[in-house]
Design a protein around this motif. Sequence first.
Motif, PDB file in Angstrom:
ATOM      1  N   THR A 116      67.812  59.452  51.174  1.00  0.00           N
ATOM      2  CA  THR A 116      66.560  59.704  51.879  1.00  0.00           C
ATOM      3  C   THR A 116      65.892  60.947  51.313  1.00  0.00           C
TER       4      THR A 116
ATOM      5  N   TYR B 233      63.266  63.802  52.094  1.00  0.00           N
ATOM      6  CA  TYR B 233      62.640  64.438  53.253  1.00  0.00           C
ATOM      7  C   TYR B 233      61.857  65.671  52.835  1.00  0.00           C
ATOM      8  N   SER B 234      60.609  65.740  53.310  1.00  0.00           N
ATOM      9  CA  SER B 234      59.793  66.936  53.057  1.00  0.00           C
ATOM     10  C   SER B 234      58.837  67.174  54.230  1.00  0.00           C
ATOM     11  N   GLY B 235      59.390  67.134  55.439  1.00  0.00           N
ATOM     12  CA  GLY B 235      58.615  67.458  56.625  1.00  0.00           C
ATOM     13  C   GLY B 235      57.982  66.282  57.356  1.00  0.00           C
TER      14      GLY B 235
ATOM     15  N   TYR C 298      61.016  61.667  60.715  1.00  0.00           N
ATOM     16  CA  TYR C 298      62.370  61.948  60.223  1.00  0.00           C
ATOM     17  C   TYR C 298      63.458  61.675  61.272  1.00  0.00           C
TER      18      TYR C 298
ATOM     19  N   VAL D 232      70.663  63.115  52.396  1.00  0.00           N
ATOM     20  CA  VAL D 232      69.257  63.480  52.493  1.00  0.00           C
ATOM     21  C   VAL D 232      68.946  64.543  51.444  1.00  0.00           C
TER      22      VAL D 232
ATOM     23  N   LYS E 190      66.386  67.228  50.606  1.00  0.00           N
ATOM     24  CA  LYS E 190      65.400  67.935  51.425  1.00  0.00           C
ATOM     25  C   LYS E 190      64.504  68.866  50.622  1.00  0.00           C
ATOM     26  N   ASN E 191      63.232  68.807  50.993  1.00  0.00           N
ATOM     27  CA  ASN E 191      62.228  69.791  50.593  1.00  0.00           C
ATOM     28  C   ASN E 191      62.123  70.038  49.092  1.00  0.00           C
TER      29      ASN E 191
ATOM     30  N   ALA F 206      62.226  65.399  43.536  1.00  0.00           N
ATOM     31  CA  ALA F 206      62.955  64.635  44.556  1.00  0.00           C
ATOM     32  C   ALA F 206      63.342  63.262  44.026  1.00  0.00           C
TER      33      ALA F 206
ATOM     34  N   ASP G  75      62.759  56.484  52.587  1.00  0.00           N
ATOM     35  CA  ASP G  75      61.979  57.709  52.750  1.00  0.00           C
ATOM     36  C   ASP G  75      62.031  58.168  54.204  1.00  0.00           C
ATOM     37  N   ALA G  76      61.836  59.460  54.418  1.00  0.00           N
ATOM     38  CA  ALA G  76      61.961  60.046  55.759  1.00  0.00           C
ATOM     39  C   ALA G  76      60.870  59.571  56.713  1.00  0.00           C
TER      40      ALA G  76
END
Length: 86
Positions: free
Chosen positions: A7, A9-11, A15, A34, A36-37, A43, A65-66
Motif C-alpha cells: 500500500t 500512503y501519503s495522507g 487510509y 505500507v 509511507k510518505n 513510492a 493504494d491508501a
Amino acid sequence: MKLFIGTLYSGENEYADCLYSIKNQTYQNFEHFVFKNLPNKEAHATLFKTFLEKANKFEILIKVDADMVLCSENLFSNIVKKMHKF
C-alpha cells in the motif's frame, strides 16, 4: 497461496477504511506492508522493487493504494480461487 499486499500512503483520507478492508479479508494468508510518505515516483519505484524482491516468496502481489477501500471481504479469497484455476 501467499499474497503480498503493498500500500502506498501519503495522507489519503480513506487510509483507515483501506486498512480495515484489508485486515478484515476472509482470506488471511498475506503479508501487508505500507510505504509511507514517499514522493510519487519514489513510492512506485520502491513498491515495484519490493515486488521483485518478494516474487519468489509470494504467489500473488497486489498493489492497494491508501485511497482504495476493497469492495468485498472476500476479494482476496476470490482472487486465489481464480488463480488456482490456472
